[in-house]
Write a protein that holds these residues in place. Sequence first.
Motif, PDB file in Angstrom:
ATOM      1  N   ASP A 149      19.161  -6.506 -15.308  1.00  0.00           N
ATOM      2  CA  ASP A 149      20.766  -5.799 -15.050  1.00  0.00           C
ATOM      3  C   ASP A 149      20.862  -5.005 -16.291  1.00  0.00           C
ATOM      4  N   ALA A 150      20.063  -5.241 -17.282  1.00  0.00           N
ATOM      5  CA  ALA A 150      20.683  -4.226 -18.536  1.00  0.00           C
ATOM      6  C   ALA A 150      19.409  -4.444 -19.387  1.00  0.00           C
ATOM      7  N   VAL A 151      19.207  -3.301 -20.281  1.00  0.00           N
ATOM      8  CA  VAL A 151      18.015  -3.201 -21.286  1.00  0.00           C
ATOM      9  C   VAL A 151      18.631  -2.843 -22.461  1.00  0.00           C
ATOM     10  N   ASP A 152      18.002  -3.597 -23.416  1.00  0.00           N
ATOM     11  CA  ASP A 152      18.525  -3.655 -24.979  1.00  0.00           C
ATOM     12  C   ASP A 152      17.173  -3.005 -25.646  1.00  0.00           C
ATOM     13  N   ILE A 153      17.406  -1.874 -26.322  1.00  0.00           N
ATOM     14  CA  ILE A 153      16.344  -1.332 -27.214  1.00  0.00           C
ATOM     15  C   ILE A 153      16.852  -1.178 -28.436  1.00  0.00           C
ATOM     16  N   ASN A 154      15.868  -1.957 -29.358  1.00  0.00           N
ATOM     17  CA  ASN A 154      16.301  -1.934 -30.955  1.00  0.00           C
ATOM     18  C   ASN A 154      15.002  -1.520 -31.829  1.00  0.00           C
ATOM     19  N   ILE A 155      15.507  -0.552 -32.507  1.00  0.00           N
ATOM     20  CA  ILE A 155      14.315   0.117 -33.269  1.00  0.00           C
ATOM     21  C   ILE A 155      14.086  -0.630 -34.787  1.00  0.00           C
ATOM     22  N   GLY A 156      14.364  -1.577 -34.790  1.00  0.00           N
ATOM     23  CA  GLY A 156      14.274  -2.134 -35.960  1.00  0.00           C
ATOM     24  C   GLY A 156      13.062  -2.632 -36.635  1.00  0.00           C
ATOM     25  N   ASN A 157      11.993  -2.705 -35.728  1.00  0.00           N
ATOM     26  CA  ASN A 157      10.447  -2.958 -36.142  1.00  0.00           C
ATOM     27  C   ASN A 157       9.646  -2.476 -35.483  1.00  0.00           C
ATOM     28  N   LEU A 158       9.719  -0.944 -35.237  1.00  0.00           N
ATOM     29  CA  LEU A 158       8.842  -0.226 -34.422  1.00  0.00           C
ATOM     30  C   LEU A 158       7.267  -0.433 -34.898  1.00  0.00           C
ATOM     31  N   ASN A 159       6.203  -0.489 -33.963  1.00  0.00           N
ATOM     32  CA  ASN A 159       5.000  -0.340 -34.197  1.00  0.00           C
ATOM     33  C   ASN A 159       4.307   0.408 -32.946  1.00  0.00           C
ATOM     34  N   VAL A 166      24.502 -12.000 -43.068  1.00  0.00           N
ATOM     35  CA  VAL A 166      23.494 -12.828 -42.261  1.00  0.00           C
ATOM     36  C   VAL A 166      22.948 -11.790 -41.514  1.00  0.00           C
ATOM     37  N   THR A 167      21.471 -11.749 -41.504  1.00  0.00           N
ATOM     38  CA  THR A 167      20.801 -10.757 -40.764  1.00  0.00           C
ATOM     39  C   THR A 167      21.007 -10.896 -39.118  1.00  0.00           C
ATOM     40  N   GLY A 168      20.665  -9.706 -38.688  1.00  0.00           N
ATOM     41  CA  GLY A 168      20.846  -9.648 -37.325  1.00  0.00           C
ATOM     42  C   GLY A 168      22.162  -9.820 -36.358  1.00  0.00           C
ATOM     43  N   THR A 169      23.436  -9.575 -37.190  1.00  0.00           N
ATOM     44  CA  THR A 169      24.553  -9.603 -36.535  1.00  0.00           C
ATOM     45  C   THR A 169      24.711  -8.377 -35.726  1.00  0.00           C
ATOM     46  N   GLY A 170      24.413  -7.300 -36.205  1.00  0.00           N
ATOM     47  CA  GLY A 170      24.390  -5.898 -35.635  1.00  0.00           C
ATOM     48  C   GLY A 170      23.187  -6.011 -34.270  1.00  0.00           C
ATOM     49  N   CYS A 171      22.226  -6.539 -34.426  1.00  0.00           N
ATOM     50  CA  CYS A 171      21.246  -6.674 -33.377  1.00  0.00           C
ATOM     51  C   CYS A 171      21.847  -7.705 -32.366  1.00  0.00           C
ATOM     52  N   MET A 172      22.605  -8.816 -32.680  1.00  0.00           N
ATOM     53  CA  MET A 172      22.952  -9.537 -31.815  1.00  0.00           C
ATOM     54  C   MET A 172      24.376  -8.865 -31.062  1.00  0.00           C
ATOM     55  N   LEU A 173      25.030  -8.086 -31.707  1.00  0.00           N
ATOM     56  CA  LEU A 173      25.853  -7.671 -31.029  1.00  0.00           C
ATOM     57  C   LEU A 173      25.458  -6.417 -29.939  1.00  0.00           C
ATOM     58  N   SER A 174      24.339  -5.890 -30.484  1.00  0.00           N
ATOM     59  CA  SER A 174      23.661  -5.075 -29.266  1.00  0.00           C
ATOM     60  C   SER A 174      23.111  -5.854 -28.183  1.00  0.00           C
ATOM     61  N   ALA A 175      22.678  -6.831 -28.315  1.00  0.00           N
ATOM     62  CA  ALA A 175      22.278  -7.752 -27.126  1.00  0.00           C
ATOM     63  C   ALA A 175      23.358  -8.318 -26.310  1.00  0.00           C
ATOM     64  N   LEU A 176      24.418  -8.481 -27.039  1.00  0.00           N
ATOM     65  CA  LEU A 176      25.744  -8.856 -26.614  1.00  0.00           C
ATOM     66  C   LEU A 176      26.057  -7.889 -25.535  1.00  0.00           C
ATOM     67  N   THR A 177      26.199  -6.628 -26.225  1.00  0.00           N
ATOM     68  CA  THR A 177      26.733  -5.356 -25.508  1.00  0.00           C
ATOM     69  C   THR A 177      25.777  -5.295 -24.318  1.00  0.00           C
ATOM     70  N   ALA A 178      24.624  -5.347 -24.339  1.00  0.00           N
ATOM     71  CA  ALA A 178      23.757  -5.265 -23.052  1.00  0.00           C
ATOM     72  C   ALA A 178      24.077  -6.344 -22.155  1.00  0.00           C
ATOM     73  N   ALA A 179      24.265  -7.569 -22.414  1.00  0.00           N
ATOM     74  CA  ALA A 179      24.668  -8.684 -21.418  1.00  0.00           C
ATOM     75  C   ALA A 179      25.902  -8.120 -20.855  1.00  0.00           C
ATOM     76  N   TYR A 180      27.057  -7.905 -21.431  1.00  0.00           N
ATOM     77  CA  TYR A 180      28.411  -7.501 -20.827  1.00  0.00           C
ATOM     78  C   TYR A 180      28.014  -6.349 -20.076  1.00  0.00           C
ATOM     79  N   CYS A 181      27.352  -5.232 -20.509  1.00  0.00           N
ATOM     80  CA  CYS A 181      27.103  -4.185 -19.506  1.00  0.00           C
ATOM     81  C   CYS A 181      26.408  -4.413 -18.328  1.00  0.00           C
ATOM     82  N   GLY A 182      25.557  -5.346 -18.395  1.00  0.00           N
ATOM     83  CA  GLY A 182      24.599  -5.876 -17.268  1.00  0.00           C
ATOM     84  C   GLY A 182      25.269  -6.537 -16.312  1.00  0.00           C
TER      85      GLY A 182
END
Lengths: 274, 274, 274
Positions: free
Chosen positions: B56-66, B195-211
Amino acid sequence: MFEQILENVCQRRPLVHCITNYITTNDCANIVLACGASPTMAEAEQETAEIASIADAVDINIGNLNTMTVAAMHQAIGAANQHHVPVVLDPVGAGASSYRMDTLRDFFARYQFAVIRGNVSELLAVGGAASNTKGVDAGAADAVTEENLEERVAFFKQLSTKLGAVVSVSGAIDIIASPEKAYICRNGHPMMSRVTGTGCMLSALTAAYCGANHENILEAAAAATVAMGVAGDIAYRKTTEAGLGTGSFRVYLMDAISLMGAETLNGGMKVEVR
Amino acid sequence: MFEQILENVCQRRPLVHCITNYITTNDCANIVLACGASPTMAEAEQETAEIASIADAVDINIGNLNTMTVAAMHQAIGAANQHHVPVVLDPVGAGASSYRMDTLRDFFARYQFAVIRGNVSELLAVGGAASNTKGVDAGAADAVTEENLEERVAFFKQLSTKLGAVVSVSGAIDIIASPEKAYICRNGHPMMSRVTGTGCMLSALTAAYCGANHENILEAAAAATVAMGVAGDIAYRKTTEAGLGTGSFRVYLMDAISLMGAETLNGGMKVEVR
Amino acid sequence: MFEQILENVCQRRPLVHCITNYITTNDCANIVLACGASPTMAEAEQETAEIASIADAVDINIGNLNTMTVAAMHQAIGAANQHHVPVVLDPVGAGASSYRMDTLRDFFARYQFAVIRGNVSELLAVGGAASNTKGVDAGAADAVTEENLEERVAFFKQLSTKLGAVVSVSGAIDIIASPEKAYICRNGHPMMSRVTGTGCMLSALTAAYCGANHENILEAAAAATVAMGVAGDIAYRKTTEAGLGTGSFRVYLMDAISLMGAETLNGGMKVEVR
């Protein structure tokens, strides 16, 4: 009922080699430590055979496959089979993609597993994979309930025969089945499904219990499920009494596993044998 | 204000496909579960198109690309665009290396994003990437303040037009902007950045709400930011009242998201529209 | 004793580039943040040289090597050496597989490390790797005790000379040795070994302290070990007083690091110099 299983884990401190997914690997390592065993999470193709061959149990979790981890898993399972180290397989999301199903088919064609642990849908997908059938009957994927329990117990005993492995099915009602005997467990709480990795953690715990109880895999797998269920009951009670949420529940779940003794387990468990 | 957004998440239980970084992926999966949605974190090139197309939604986070995750992201975003699944992009550390900037430029040349969520510096770097400008004006990278708010709101509305996506900018003052309308949110506490990842968590939450709210992406993105800010306020209060530190704050933050209802949100939010 | 070390961390907010294992990377990022420094966990070969060269310290942890991370580590350590950025090496599981030993041998042949931090067995394996001796004397691998302390301090001072690095050895009694001087620390509790990643976290914390104290690596490494030990003491007290388990201990450990000031450190530490 499970006193000896627990005592063996504490006495023997089994080395548990987990190749799991990177989402829940920290939780898996922590639950192995919490129950008194010792984890190693190596997953480089270059070293997994070497490490699996000296482990007391191997936990294979397909929740996040890639080319490198699949190669590492082949090395580890092959070495474990050769050295009679029991392997627990967690077919996370089996049926969700053809990549996962192809990997599972390849595993079943080559290797022997001691326990296969997952939810009902995953286990049914695994049943299909082992017989090269594609897809899963949606009706059959229904949850285990009091109404269909008898039939499901029979089905999973047959699946255990077919796969040559103990089948550990998690849900509101858990079934842990060998060809002849099944444990049924009614512990645990739906809040467990609102924390990621409780299934992965149970598979790692199952591997730890099996690693200290090679001679008694069915009881080891059952005891792990029951311990996790009782821990879920305890954690849920603490969380709701304090008006807290899923973050605290996750912490209390780990606490409960680290404090689990035979008395707590026997006092809290709701188990029957069929 | 955001009642319907929250209710849709609980009713529709959207499937959120996250390809994020392995540092915070456990937190991202847990926050998706905590808000009532369902996460899948698959990132193998072999399966991401298949999984993204049914999400229903996709969350793409470039924090650790390979090399492998970038390939998996291309598959997932491409499939999501084809199947009209909204994609949230978190350009973590945009501007920190040319590898990240090159990857972003490639993304913008090929795909459409529903929301781009990051801090001010990342969003400004993204603005540069989209127009092929290199580097970011250090002066322009300053935080959003009461003094420059008017100007910043105008800037991010323009950026939203340019990128064809809602722009969600996190900081002491948050701005969530479409070309025509912006939400401004003053919730949250500096402890969130310890706390690490509060930004990442917000992006995932944003995807959930958008989904769960395809028809209302701007409000969904705004509601996610506000919910996270209110959760930060609650967690900070609990942590300091008990004399605890960042470990407990992280647990209470997840608790607050898992307990967040319309009443708590409406009672705690400090939001205006411009 | 360590006031200036701590104050420099808070004042300078060093950027710490960690290439660690994915099992404990979230904990490592969180402890770097908790102590007042800033983490970056980049591990793509394409960007690690670029990022390491602007970092204040680099933390290299071999707990989960693969072809890609090893390549990324070479880039990062090489760049760090060239730009005089101190590198902390955590030889997790050194000796557990030939893959790890080969990688370490290659590192020592090419690069300079500021601190090598591990448990006794790992440090002894490292000693073997550096001199191309295979295997580790099992007797020599015994834990540091009050009885063998004098001899072990002498041994690790020699190893520090041989490796050209501060040697930080963790256990019930910790030894942090340069060629001339060693700190001995008796803080901490065995419960720390029942949570995964406390060693990895200490290495990340050591890198953070070194990053803010380039001119004083021995004291920085010692202060990090002492802070972790005092935090372990505090967390153990809180956990057992409340009848909680290893899940809560882990949270309280992070709390204690985030609240650690010179007063708490001085009040709680059990340190001597030899």
